[in-house]
Design a protein around this motif. Structure first.
Motif, PDB file in Angstrom:
ATOM      1  N   GLU A 182     -12.822  18.392  49.990  1.00 52.17           N
ATOM      2  CA  GLU A 182     -11.394  18.326  50.653  1.00 52.17           C
ATOM      3  C   GLU A 182     -10.487  17.297  49.790  1.00 52.17           C
ATOM      4  OE1 GLU A 182     -11.658  17.318  54.785  1.00 52.17           O
ATOM      5  OE2 GLU A 182     -10.358  19.027  55.199  1.00 52.17           O
ATOM      6  N   PHE A 183     -10.989  16.450  49.248  1.00 47.35           N
ATOM      7  CA  PHE A 183     -10.171  15.190  48.532  1.00 47.35           C
ATOM      8  C   PHE A 183     -10.118  15.547  47.207  1.00 47.35           C
ATOM      9  CE2 PHE A 183     -12.252  11.823  51.671  1.00 47.35           C
ATOM     10  CZ  PHE A 183     -11.378  12.556  52.571  1.00 47.35           C
ATOM     11  N   ARG A 184     -10.610  16.845  46.707  1.00 46.64           N
ATOM     12  CA  ARG A 184     -10.437  17.103  45.380  1.00 46.64           C
ATOM     13  C   ARG A 184     -10.738  16.263  44.190  1.00 46.64           C
ATOM     14  NH1 ARG A 184     -11.405  21.156  45.356  1.00 46.64           N
ATOM     15  NH2 ARG A 184     -10.545  22.067  43.520  1.00 46.64           N
ATOM     16  N   ARG A 238      -1.788  15.760  33.638  1.00 45.74           N
ATOM     17  CA  ARG A 238      -1.086  17.029  33.139  1.00 45.74           C
ATOM     18  C   ARG A 238       0.144  17.651  34.237  1.00 45.74           C
ATOM     19  NH1 ARG A 238      -6.419  20.015  30.336  1.00 45.74           N
ATOM     20  NH2 ARG A 238      -7.130  18.212  29.628  1.00 45.74           N
ATOM     21  N   LEU A 239       0.347  16.877  35.159  1.00 46.13           N
ATOM     22  CA  LEU A 239       1.181  17.495  35.941  1.00 46.13           C
ATOM     23  C   LEU A 239       2.656  16.660  35.892  1.00 46.13           C
ATOM     24  CD1 LEU A 239      -0.719  18.153  39.104  1.00 46.13           C
ATOM     25  CD2 LEU A 239       0.101  19.731  37.303  1.00 46.13           C
ATOM     26  N   GLY A 240       2.511  15.699  34.776  1.00 46.09           N
ATOM     27  CA  GLY A 240       3.896  14.723  34.536  1.00 46.09           C
ATOM     28  C   GLY A 240       5.247  15.396  34.491  1.00 46.09           C
ATOM     29  N   LEU A 274       3.447  16.813  50.915  1.00 42.69           N
ATOM     30  CA  LEU A 274       2.424  17.297  51.379  1.00 42.69           C
ATOM     31  C   LEU A 274       0.802  16.936  50.461  1.00 42.69           C
ATOM     32  CD1 LEU A 274       3.258  20.186  53.380  1.00 42.69           C
ATOM     33  CD2 LEU A 274       3.791  17.952  53.745  1.00 42.69           C
ATOM     34  N   PHE A 275      -0.270  16.582  50.683  1.00 35.92           N
ATOM     35  CA  PHE A 275      -1.293  16.523  49.825  1.00 35.92           C
ATOM     36  C   PHE A 275      -0.667  15.464  48.812  1.00 35.92           C
ATOM     37  CE2 PHE A 275      -0.435  20.969  50.905  1.00 35.92           C
ATOM     38  CZ  PHE A 275      -1.450  21.116  51.969  1.00 35.92           C
ATOM     39  N   ALA A 276      -0.468  14.283  49.099  1.00 37.43           N
ATOM     40  CA  ALA A 276       0.508  13.464  48.104  1.00 37.43           C
ATOM     41  C   ALA A 276      -0.493  12.370  47.351  1.00 37.43           C
ATOM     42  CB  ALA A 276       1.281  12.325  49.222  1.00 37.43           C
ATOM     43  N   GLY A 277      -1.822  12.391  47.531  1.00 39.29           N
ATOM     44  CA  GLY A 277      -2.486  11.764  46.685  1.00 39.29           C
ATOM     45  C   GLY A 277      -2.177  10.203  46.643  1.00 39.29           C
ATOM     46  N   VAL A 278      -2.337   9.614  45.464  1.00 40.75           N
ATOM     47  CA  VAL A 278      -1.874   8.121  45.128  1.00 40.75           C
ATOM     48  C   VAL A 278      -0.184   8.093  44.808  1.00 40.75           C
ATOM     49  CG1 VAL A 278      -3.864   7.616  44.226  1.00 40.75           C
ATOM     50  CG2 VAL A 278      -2.093   8.042  42.722  1.00 40.75           C
ATOM     51  N   LEU A 319      -1.247   8.602  56.797  1.00 38.53           N
ATOM     52  CA  LEU A 319      -2.658   9.118  56.687  1.00 38.53           C
ATOM     53  C   LEU A 319      -3.034  10.034  57.606  1.00 38.53           C
ATOM     54  CD1 LEU A 319      -5.600   8.687  55.422  1.00 38.53           C
ATOM     55  CD2 LEU A 319      -5.854   6.892  56.966  1.00 38.53           C
ATOM     56  N   GLY A 320      -3.565  11.251  57.185  1.00 38.60           N
ATOM     57  CA  GLY A 320      -3.854  12.225  58.010  1.00 38.60           C
ATOM     58  C   GLY A 320      -3.892  13.676  57.454  1.00 38.60           C
ATOM     59  N   ASP A 321      -4.153  14.603  58.396  1.00 35.46           N
ATOM     60  CA  ASP A 321      -4.245  16.174  57.683  1.00 35.46           C
ATOM     61  C   ASP A 321      -2.974  16.726  57.910  1.00 35.46           C
ATOM     62  OD1 ASP A 321      -4.582  18.819  58.048  1.00 35.46           O
ATOM     63  OD2 ASP A 321      -6.444  18.757  58.714  1.00 35.46           O
ATOM     64  N   MET A 356       4.079  21.164  48.000  1.00 41.13           N
ATOM     65  CA  MET A 356       2.708  21.308  48.402  1.00 41.13           C
ATOM     66  C   MET A 356       1.859  21.435  47.176  1.00 41.13           C
ATOM     67  SD  MET A 356       3.667  24.302  50.935  1.00 41.13           S
ATOM     68  CE  MET A 356       2.166  24.258  51.805  1.00 41.13           C
ATOM     69  N   PRO A 357       1.545  20.229  46.768  1.00 46.06           N
ATOM     70  CA  PRO A 357       0.703  20.487  45.424  1.00 46.06           C
ATOM     71  C   PRO A 357      -0.893  20.134  45.803  1.00 46.06           C
ATOM     72  CG  PRO A 357       1.434  17.954  45.720  1.00 46.06           C
ATOM     73  CD  PRO A 357       1.800  18.761  46.871  1.00 46.06           C
ATOM     74  N   LEU A 358      -1.309  21.462  46.309  1.00 44.46           N
ATOM     75  CA  LEU A 358      -2.830  21.612  46.786  1.00 44.46           C
ATOM     76  C   LEU A 358      -3.158  23.028  46.310  1.00 44.46           C
ATOM     77  CD1 LEU A 358      -5.620  20.578  48.014  1.00 44.46           C
ATOM     78  CD2 LEU A 358      -4.702  21.648  50.239  1.00 44.46           C
TER      79      LEU A 358
HETATM   80  C1  LIG Z   1      -4.586  18.307  44.170  1.00 49.75           C
HETATM   81  S1  LIG Z   1      -4.571  16.671  44.704  1.00 49.75           S
HETATM   82  C2  LIG Z   1      -2.796  16.252  44.419  1.00 49.75           C
HETATM   83  C3  LIG Z   1      -2.832  14.921  44.453  1.00 49.75           C
HETATM   84  C4  LIG Z   1      -1.114  14.660  44.047  1.00 49.75           C
HETATM   85  N1  LIG Z   1      -0.269  15.137  44.756  1.00 49.75           N
HETATM   86  C5  LIG Z   1      -1.096  14.566  42.755  1.00 49.75           C
HETATM   87  O1  LIG Z   1      -0.265  15.214  42.214  1.00 49.75           O
HETATM   88  O2  LIG Z   1      -1.660  13.766  41.941  1.00 49.75           O
HETATM   89  C6  LIG Z   1      -4.518  17.183  46.476  1.00 49.75           C
HETATM   90  C7  LIG Z   1      -4.824  16.024  47.397  1.00 49.75           C
HETATM   91  O3  LIG Z   1      -4.535  16.608  48.741  1.00 49.75           O
HETATM   92  C8  LIG Z   1      -5.523  15.913  49.819  1.00 49.75           C
HETATM   93  N2  LIG Z   1      -5.502  16.701  50.737  1.00 49.75           N
HETATM   94  C9  LIG Z   1      -6.332  17.831  50.854  1.00 49.75           C
HETATM   95  N3  LIG Z   1      -6.559  18.547  51.921  1.00 49.75           N
HETATM   96  C10 LIG Z   1      -5.567  17.811  52.916  1.00 49.75           C
HETATM   97  C11 LIG Z   1      -4.948  17.998  54.039  1.00 49.75           C
HETATM   98  N4  LIG Z   1      -5.503  18.968  55.012  1.00 49.75           N
HETATM   99  N5  LIG Z   1      -3.922  16.933  54.737  1.00 49.75           N
HETATM  100  C12 LIG Z   1      -3.558  15.989  53.918  1.00 49.75           C
HETATM  101  N6  LIG Z   1      -4.178  15.985  52.586  1.00 49.75           N
HETATM  102  C13 LIG Z   1      -5.101  16.634  51.938  1.00 49.75           C
HETATM  103  C14 LIG Z   1      -6.374  15.477  48.726  1.00 49.75           C
HETATM  104  O4  LIG Z   1      -7.378  14.387  49.220  1.00 49.75           O
HETATM  105  C15 LIG Z   1      -5.938  15.220  47.711  1.00 49.75           C
HETATM  106  O5  LIG Z   1      -5.491  14.006  47.476  1.00 49.75           O
END
Ligand SMILES: C[S@@+](CC[C@H](N)C(=O)[O-])C[C@H]1O[C@@H](n2cnc3c(N)ncnc32)[C@H](O)[C@@H]1O
Length: 359
Positions: free
Chosen positions: A153-155, A191-193, A212-216, A261-263, A281-283
Motif C-alpha cells: 500500500e505504501f508503494r 522522475r516526477l519533478g 491525495l496520496f501525498a507521500g513526503v 494522516l489517514g486513508d 491523485m498521484p497513485l
Molecule cells: C506513488 S506514491 C506518491 C507519493 C508522492 N505523491 C510523490 O509524488 O512522491 C503513493 C503514496 O500514496 C500513499 N497511499 C496509498 N494508499 C493510500 C490511501 N488509501 N490513502 C492515503 N494514502 C495512500 C502511499 O503510502 C504512498 O506514499
C-alpha cells in the motif's frame, strides 16, 4: 621498430607501447594481460575498425599471444584523467565488453544516494560498480541497489546499501524545495519533478487544493511554494511518510499546507464535500479506484490530475474509461483537458496523467 616503454614521435605525440589485438580476441587477450599485471590503466584503450590497442606497462612476453593475432605496437594514446568522466570510463578496464553492455548506466540519484539496478549476471561485480559510482560522482555518498519491486500500500521499493555510508536517509532538492526522506520507508521518485512543476504552475492562488496520496509532500509543497495564496490539504496513509511530510512543510516554511494522516477514502468521506478547486491523485497503480470518493469533494468545474499506468500502445483508453464510468455513476459530467505520458515504466507500460474538469 625499436619499442620503448613510451616515447615522442616526430610530430611530438607521445607514443605508448601497446598490445594490438584483433577485435574478436580483444577480451581474451585483455584478461591474460590483466592477469600478468601488464596493463597500463593510465592510458585509454583505443579501438579502430579491426584492432583494439591496450597500453602496456612492459613487453611482458607478448609473443606468446601471437596465436590470438596480437602484436606489439606504438601509437599515441589519450592519457586518462585521475577522475574518470563517466561510469563507462571508470569500468572499461575492469568489466568485459559484454558486462559493460549489461550495465544499466542510468540510475537515480536522490540527494546524495545513488540507487542502481544490478543485473543478476553482474551481482559478483556490484561492489566494483558501486565504488566506480562513488569515484565518478563526487556528490554521491551512498550507493544502494534495488532489492525488490515497488510493492504494498505504501508503494515502497526496498534497497540494500552496497557502498559508502551506511544510511538510507537523505535530503533531496527539487524546484527550489527541499525534502527529507528515507528511501527504505517511503515512496519517492525523482522522475516526477517535471510533473510536479507543471501542476504547481497550473494551480492558482486562492484555490483549495487536495493532494491525495501525498507521500513526503513534494506535490503539496511544490504548489504551496509557487502559489502561497492557495490552500492545500495533503492526505497520506504511511505514518513514516506523513512524519517526513510534516518535517518538510516546516523545512520549506509552508504556512498554507495542512497534512492529514489517514486513508483518502475515509478522510474525504467525513468533511470535504464540494470543497476542492483542484485534486491531485498521484497513485498510478490504483488512483482510478478512488474516483468515486473524489467526485463528491469536487466543486463544479474542479480540475483533477489523475496519474495512472497504461498500455504503451494505447496509453489512455482504460484510464479515460474509468473516469467517464465513475463520473456517470456519481451524476457528474467531465471534460478531458489534457493527457500526457509522464515516463516509460516497463517495456509494455507507461505512466500517464489525464487532467480533466468535473462539472
Ligand atoms: C506513488 S506514491 C506518491 C507519493 C508522492 N505523491 C510523490 O509524488 O512522491 C503513493 C503514496 O500514496 C500513499 N497511499 C496509498 N494508499 C493510500 C490511501 N488509501 N490513502 C492515503 N494514502 C495512500 C502511499 O503510502 C504512498 O506514499
Amino acid at each position: 621498430m625499436i619499442l620503448l616503454k613510451g616515447a615522442f614521435n616526430q610530430e611530438g605525440l607521445f607514443m605508448v607501447l601497446c598490445a594490438k589485438v584483433p577485435r574478436k580476441n580483444a577480451e581474451k587477450v585483455r584478461q591474460m594481460l590483466a592477469q600478468k599485471d601488464a596493463l597500463d590503466y593510465s592510458y585509454a584503450t583505443h579501438r579502430d575498425a579491426e584492432f583494439v590497442y591496450f597500453a602496456l606497462k612492459r613487453e611482458c612476453g607478448l609473443p606468446s599471444f601471437s596465436k590470438y593475432g596480437a602484436n606489439l605496437a606504438q601509437i599515441p594514446l589519450v592519457q586518462r584523467s585521475v577522475h574518470p568522466a563517466s561510469l563507462y570510463d571508470a569500468l572499461v578496464e575492469k568489466l568485459s565488453e559484454e558486462e559493460l553492455q549489461m550495465l544499466v548506466s542510468s540510475f537515480d540519484i536522490l540527494g546524495d544516494i545513488a540507487v542502481i539496478e544490478v543485473p543478476a549476471q553482474l551481482e559478483k561485480k556490484e561492489k566494483l560498480i558501486a565504488d566506480a559510482i562513488l569515484q565518478v560522482h563526487g556528490n554521491v555518498k551512498v550507493v544502494a541497489k534495488k532489492a525488490g519491486a515497488t510493492a504494498g500500500e505504501f508503494r515502497i521499493r526496498p534497497v540494500k546499501i552496497i557502498a559508502g555510508e551506511k544510511r538510507t536517509t537523505t535530503l533531496y532538492r527539487e524546484n527550489g524545495c527541499e525534502f527529507e526522506l528515507d528511501i527504505n520507508s517511503v515512496y519517492f521518485s525523482s522522475r516526477l519533478g517535471t510533473e510536479r512543476k507543471r501542476v504547481a504552475t497550473l494551480a492558482k492562488n486562492g484555490e483549495s487544493v487536495l493532494v491525495l496520496f501525498a507521500g513526503v509532500g513534494p506535490f503539496a509543497i511544490g504548489i504551496a511554494r509557487q502559489k502561497p495564496q492557495a490552500k492545500i490539504t495533503a492526505i497520506e496513509l504511511n505514518p513514516k511518510a506523513f512524519e517526513y511530510m510534516e518535517k518538510n512543510i516546516a523545512r520549506n516554511k509552508c504556512k498554507n499546507v495542512k497534512a492529514i494522516l489517514g486513508d483518502v477514502r475515509k478522510v474525504l468521506g467525513t468533511e470535504f464535500e464540494k470543497c476542492a478547486d483542484r485534486v491531485v491523485m498521484p497513485l498510478p497503480k490504483d488512483a482510478h479506484l478512488f474516483l468515486d470518493a473524489v467526485f463528491p469533494a469536487c466543486k463544479k468545474g474542479a480540475t483533477v490530475h489523475l496519474y495512472s499506468f497504461g498500455d504503451s500502445k494505447n496509453p489512455y483508453e482504460e484510464t479515460e474509461r474509468a473516469i467517464l464510468q465513475t463520473a456517470k455513476k456519481a451524476g457528474r459530467k467531465v471534460e478531458i483537458m489534457n493527457r500526457r505520458i509522464v515516463r516509460p515504466y516497463s517495456p509494455s507500460t507507461v505512466q500517464v496523467v489525464v487532467d480533466f474538469k468535473a462539472y
